[in-house]
Design a protein around this motif. Structure first.
Motif, PDB file in Angstrom:
ATOM      1  N   GLU A  71      26.218   2.148   3.607  1.00 16.43           N
ATOM      2  CA  GLU A  71      26.201   2.903   4.864  1.00 16.43           C
ATOM      3  C   GLU A  71      24.912   3.717   4.888  1.00 16.43           C
ATOM      4  O   GLU A  71      24.521   4.304   3.871  1.00 16.43           O
ATOM      5  CB  GLU A  71      27.427   3.832   4.888  1.00 16.43           C
ATOM      6  CG  GLU A  71      27.741   4.437   6.220  1.00 16.43           C
ATOM      7  CD  GLU A  71      28.370   3.461   7.224  1.00 16.43           C
ATOM      8  OE1 GLU A  71      28.900   2.405   6.812  1.00 16.43           O
ATOM      9  OE2 GLU A  71      28.292   3.770   8.430  1.00 16.43           O
ATOM     10  N   ARG A  72      24.278   3.726   6.043  1.00 15.62           N
ATOM     11  CA  ARG A  72      23.058   4.525   6.194  1.00 15.62           C
ATOM     12  C   ARG A  72      23.303   5.964   5.750  1.00 15.62           C
ATOM     13  O   ARG A  72      24.301   6.579   6.134  1.00 15.62           O
ATOM     14  CB  ARG A  72      22.627   4.510   7.660  1.00 15.62           C
ATOM     15  CG  ARG A  72      21.377   5.304   7.933  1.00 15.62           C
ATOM     16  CD  ARG A  72      20.928   5.138   9.375  1.00 15.62           C
ATOM     17  NE  ARG A  72      19.624   5.757   9.580  1.00 15.62           N
ATOM     18  CZ  ARG A  72      18.847   5.507  10.624  1.00 15.62           C
ATOM     19  NH1 ARG A  72      19.230   4.671  11.559  1.00 15.62           N
ATOM     20  NH2 ARG A  72      17.675   6.096  10.751  1.00 15.62           N
ATOM     21  N   GLY A  73      22.406   6.489   4.932  1.00 17.54           N
ATOM     22  CA  GLY A  73      22.498   7.881   4.499  1.00 17.54           C
ATOM     23  C   GLY A  73      23.404   8.101   3.303  1.00 17.54           C
ATOM     24  O   GLY A  73      23.475   9.210   2.788  1.00 17.54           O
ATOM     25  N   GLN A  74      24.100   7.075   2.852  1.00 14.53           N
ATOM     26  CA  GLN A  74      24.958   7.233   1.670  1.00 14.53           C
ATOM     27  C   GLN A  74      24.337   6.468   0.503  1.00 14.53           C
ATOM     28  O   GLN A  74      24.357   5.239   0.484  1.00 14.53           O
ATOM     29  CB  GLN A  74      26.367   6.721   1.957  1.00 14.53           C
ATOM     30  CG  GLN A  74      27.081   7.570   3.008  1.00 14.53           C
ATOM     31  CD  GLN A  74      28.490   7.090   3.294  1.00 14.53           C
ATOM     32  OE1 GLN A  74      29.067   6.319   2.533  1.00 14.53           O
ATOM     33  NE2 GLN A  74      29.040   7.559   4.398  1.00 14.53           N
ATOM     34  N   ARG A 131      17.504   2.289   8.472  1.00  9.50           N
ATOM     35  CA  ARG A 131      18.292   1.711   9.561  1.00  9.50           C
ATOM     36  C   ARG A 131      19.252   0.640   9.036  1.00  9.50           C
ATOM     37  O   ARG A 131      18.983  -0.007   8.029  1.00  9.50           O
ATOM     38  CB  ARG A 131      17.384   1.038  10.585  1.00  9.50           C
ATOM     39  CG  ARG A 131      16.255   1.837  11.055  1.00  9.50           C
ATOM     40  CD  ARG A 131      15.321   0.979  11.903  1.00  9.50           C
ATOM     41  NE  ARG A 131      15.760   0.919  13.282  1.00  9.50           N
ATOM     42  CZ  ARG A 131      15.828  -0.185  14.006  1.00  9.50           C
ATOM     43  NH1 ARG A 131      15.547  -1.347  13.468  1.00  9.50           N
ATOM     44  NH2 ARG A 131      16.180  -0.136  15.270  1.00  9.50           N
ATOM     45  N   ALA A 132      20.300   0.412   9.784  1.00 10.67           N
ATOM     46  CA  ALA A 132      21.196  -0.707   9.486  1.00 10.67           C
ATOM     47  C   ALA A 132      20.408  -2.003   9.588  1.00 10.67           C
ATOM     48  O   ALA A 132      19.624  -2.194  10.518  1.00 10.67           O
ATOM     49  CB  ALA A 132      22.350  -0.717  10.487  1.00 10.67           C
ATOM     50  N   ARG A 158      24.847  -0.574   7.049  1.00 10.36           N
ATOM     51  CA  ARG A 158      25.541  -0.389   8.324  1.00 10.36           C
ATOM     52  C   ARG A 158      25.355   1.031   8.827  1.00 10.36           C
ATOM     53  O   ARG A 158      25.036   1.932   8.056  1.00 10.36           O
ATOM     54  CB  ARG A 158      27.041  -0.675   8.152  1.00 10.36           C
ATOM     55  CG  ARG A 158      27.326  -2.073   7.610  1.00 10.36           C
ATOM     56  CD  ARG A 158      28.798  -2.400   7.759  1.00 10.36           C
ATOM     57  NE  ARG A 158      29.132  -3.693   7.187  1.00 10.36           N
ATOM     58  CZ  ARG A 158      28.927  -4.861   7.791  1.00 10.36           C
ATOM     59  NH1 ARG A 158      28.370  -4.915   8.991  1.00 10.36           N
ATOM     60  NH2 ARG A 158      29.271  -5.989   7.214  1.00 10.36           N
ATOM     61  N   GLU A 159      25.593   1.236  10.130  1.00  8.92           N
ATOM     62  CA  GLU A 159      25.520   2.586  10.675  1.00  8.92           C
ATOM     63  C   GLU A 159      26.270   2.668  11.990  1.00  8.92           C
ATOM     64  O   GLU A 159      26.637   1.648  12.578  1.00  8.92           O
ATOM     65  CB  GLU A 159      24.069   3.028  10.867  1.00  8.92           C
ATOM     66  CG  GLU A 159      23.317   2.215  11.901  1.00  8.92           C
ATOM     67  CD  GLU A 159      21.964   2.818  12.228  1.00  8.92           C
ATOM     68  OE1 GLU A 159      21.950   3.906  12.825  1.00  8.92           O
ATOM     69  OE2 GLU A 159      20.938   2.207  11.886  1.00  8.92           O
ATOM     70  N   GLY A 160      26.435   3.898  12.442  1.00 12.48           N
ATOM     71  CA  GLY A 160      27.212   4.169  13.646  1.00 12.48           C
ATOM     72  C   GLY A 160      26.689   3.476  14.893  1.00 12.48           C
ATOM     73  O   GLY A 160      27.467   3.068  15.759  1.00 12.48           O
ATOM     74  N   ARG A 161      25.357   3.367  15.021  1.00 12.40           N
ATOM     75  CA  ARG A 161      24.806   2.785  16.239  1.00 12.40           C
ATOM     76  C   ARG A 161      25.364   1.375  16.485  1.00 12.40           C
ATOM     77  O   ARG A 161      25.684   1.010  17.604  1.00 12.40           O
ATOM     78  CB  ARG A 161      23.276   2.736  16.148  1.00 12.40           C
ATOM     79  CG  ARG A 161      22.578   2.028  17.315  1.00 12.40           C
ATOM     80  CD  ARG A 161      22.841   2.747  18.636  1.00 12.40           C
ATOM     81  NE  ARG A 161      22.236   2.049  19.773  1.00 12.40           N
ATOM     82  CZ  ARG A 161      22.616   2.220  21.034  1.00 12.40           C
ATOM     83  NH1 ARG A 161      23.602   3.049  21.327  1.00 12.40           N
ATOM     84  NH2 ARG A 161      22.016   1.586  22.003  1.00 12.40           N
TER      85      ARG A 161
END
Ligand SMILES: [Cu+2]
Length: 588
Positions: free
Chosen positions: A63-66, A156-157, A185-188
């Motif tokens: 996950e992006r940022g993790q 980015r994802a 992956r990411e929220g967007r």
């Protein structure tokens, strides 16, 4: 043309096992092991080296940022599982290349390859990774030596991939199986309601492979990496998707997301979706490229989707409206070595071409099962986090020029180099590369050619640079830059002249004119699907490609190189060092 040595479309497409980082608190252990793998129902099992002992390795999902920490645990043991050989002749009496058929074609097994003992290093391709963990090609870990790599995942994802990157033998180690996918992956993407996870998100790792035969001509399953005196790259005849030769996938009549990576050593694919003998490219919408989402969805190029080694495509494929029992097939129409030449999509089923080292154009069969329809609409706006850069906006940016050069060698494979150029001083004597752009001529001299030559590129963090890649060879080279993604700015036709003896061991004499050669049939266009954030860009023959790069977070020593692995291993790779600006006054 020739009867396939294996039945196409009989094995189900395997989906790589998934390793979801969040389910392991971001701490993963991946053993690098010898294993057994069956590439086709009718093949004996093959010995491989793989991540987790599998081909492909597990797909790591982050996950992006993790941040993710991976302990790469090198447990390789036993004999190297690939026979490496150079066929003594390029073609047989009928003119068929040995590369198009199984077996060693009279070549001797390389004793050097047979002695390999499992030194490796892992690179996360597309990762924004601190230099210490980027997989520098000389920082190896032998079996038993630990390597714990930290991946911040501040990016980015996108579909990334991890693979071996050992200096000189990446072509063999990746061929042996040392590659796997990595999805960020990411929220967007979730806001856009894109399919996530199987069955509707399907990773497709494309590779080509060849196998040995026994004294009766029967395939043994033993992996063979074969080149010949005319072609220094391996272009094996059998296309393997997620580890199976020519597999098939049952699909429902709805929208799928195919995450496609070309993980072949050298082969470029140009993919065409066919039904009843006609292309159906309009079923496919490309939404992403190497570093994730495009700003808006695009159609595929009319000839099909071109992916050179290491390039990725994120595709939405709409099977809705198709009746159960409908068969669709993905074909490859790209001859090898690839030079950008077009091929009409309508002829894709007849793309077999022995001279072009493409005996079988088959890739993947899709069989529609069940009924239903797609509830998914394709969003009009995708990425909002980057803007296209114009050449004008980069007028003040630092510029660098690199000539891609192939040097013929007597009695051994050719050498390819990325020759870094610097503007020649008045007082310089010796050969120069003259670049003629209209009324303006710039003379350059080569300041570095080989991987071990001194570093000349010291980009400053946060600053845009324009890199000019000048192709002085007859083939397309997919050039990959480690660390941050880049954007393509221009693709311009050139013609060039290299005098006899102009390509020295280090020196280079050439005149490059920014004009189309009248004999040149390529259009040198930038495809719509290349106008995203890329980390690998095709540089075709008779072409200069300009890219805008900007390195951001991490200072250190990185590599850029051709992603044709036989080129990368034969010196088509160079270092660069990203620098914090405040350190520059101390660098002289
Ligand atoms: Cu190359």
């Amino acid at each position: 043309m020739t009867t396939p040595p294996l039945a196409p479309f009989v094995d189900a497409l395997p989906l790589p096992s998934r390793l979801v980082a969040a389910e392991h608190d971001g701490r993963l252990t991946v053993a690098i092991r010898a294993g057994q793998h069956r590439f086709h129902r009718d093949l004996p099992v093959s010995s491989i080296w793989g991540f987790a002992g599998t081909v492909p390795g597990p797909t790591i999902e982050a996950e992006r940022g993790q941040p993710v920490t991976v302990e790469w645990r090198n447990e390789l043991e036993g004999a190297f599982p690939v026979t490496d050989t150079i066929a003594p002749k390029a073609t047989d009496a009928e003119g068929v290349s040995g590369q198009c058929v199984p077996g060693l074609s009279g070549g001797d097994p390389s004793s050097d390859a047979a002695r390999l003992t499992g030194n490796t290093v892992v690179h996360l391709h597309g990762g924004l990774t601190p230099a210490s963990y980027d997989g520098w090609a000389e920082n190896l870990f032998a079996p038993g030596q630990p390597a714990v790599f930290h991946y911040p995942m501040i990016q980015r994802a996108a579909l990334l991939w991890y693979h071996d990157h050992v200096l000189g033998i990446t072509k063999l180690d990746v061929y042996a199986g040392l590659a796997g996918l990595w999805i960020v992956r990411e929220g967007r993407e979730r806001e856009l309601r894109l399919p996530e996870e199987p069955p509707f998100e399907v990773p497709l790792l494309l590779q080509d492979r060849n196998f040995d035969v026994d004294e009766h001509g029967q395939l043994t399953g033993r992996l063979v990496h074969k080149t010949d005196p005319d072609v220094m790259e391996a272009f094996p005849p059998l296309t393997v998707v997620n580890g199976k030769v020519w597999p098939m996938l049952d699909v429902q009549p709805t929208m799928y997301r195919f995450r496609v990576l070309n993980g072949s050593n050298a082969r470029t694919y140009r993919l065409v979706l066919m039904r009843d003998g006609a292309p159906e490219l309009e079923r496919i919408t490309q939404i992403g490229t190497d570093h994730g989402l495009l700003r808006a969805p695009v159609s595929l190029p009319a000839d099909g989707l071109v992916l050179a080694s290491a390039e990725r495509a994120d595709l939405l494929v709409d099977f809705s409206g198709l009746q159960a029992g409908t068969e669709l097939t993905i074909f490859n129409t790209a001859a090898a070595p690839f030079d950008g030449s077009p091929f009409p999509a309508a002829d894709a089923e007849h793309a077999a071409n022995l001279r072009g080292l493409l005996p079988y154009p088959h890739v993947l069969r899709l069989l529609v099962t069940g009924d239903g329809s797609s509830g998914i609409s394709i969003p009009r706006e995708l990425a909002t986090d980057y803007e296209p850069l114009s050449s004008e906006a980069l007028a003040g940016a630092r510029r660098r020029a690199i000539a891609l050069v192939e040097r013929e060698m007597e009695g051994e494979p050719n050498m390819l180099t990325m020759r870094e150029l610097a503007v020649a001083a008045e007082a310089d004597s010796g050969p120069v590369v003259s670049v003629v752009d209209g009324a303006e001529t710039t003379a350059y001299r080569v300041v570095a050619a080989h991987f071990e030559d001194a570093t000349t590129f010291f980009p400053m963090l946060g600053e845009h640079e324009v890199w000019q890649l000048i192709n002085l060879t007859g083939d397309t080279h997919p050039i990959h830059v480690h660390l941050d993604p880049f954007q393509i700015l221009t693709r311009r036709p050139i013609h060039y002249d290299i005098p006899d003896g102009g390509i020295g061991e280090r020196d280079l004499a050439a005149t490059v004119t920014l004009e189309r050669d009248p004999k040149d049939e390529l259009d040198h266009a930038i495809d719509e699907n290349e106008r995203g954030l890329k980390d690998t860009i095709r540089v075709n023959p008779n072409e200069i490609v300009e890219i805008a790069v900007r390195f951001t977070n991490y200072s250190g020593r990185y590599m850029y190189h051709c992603h044709i692995l036989e080129h990368e291993d034969r010196d088509m790779m160079r270092p660069f060092v990203t620098m914090a600006p405040e350190l520059m006054p101390f660098m002289t």
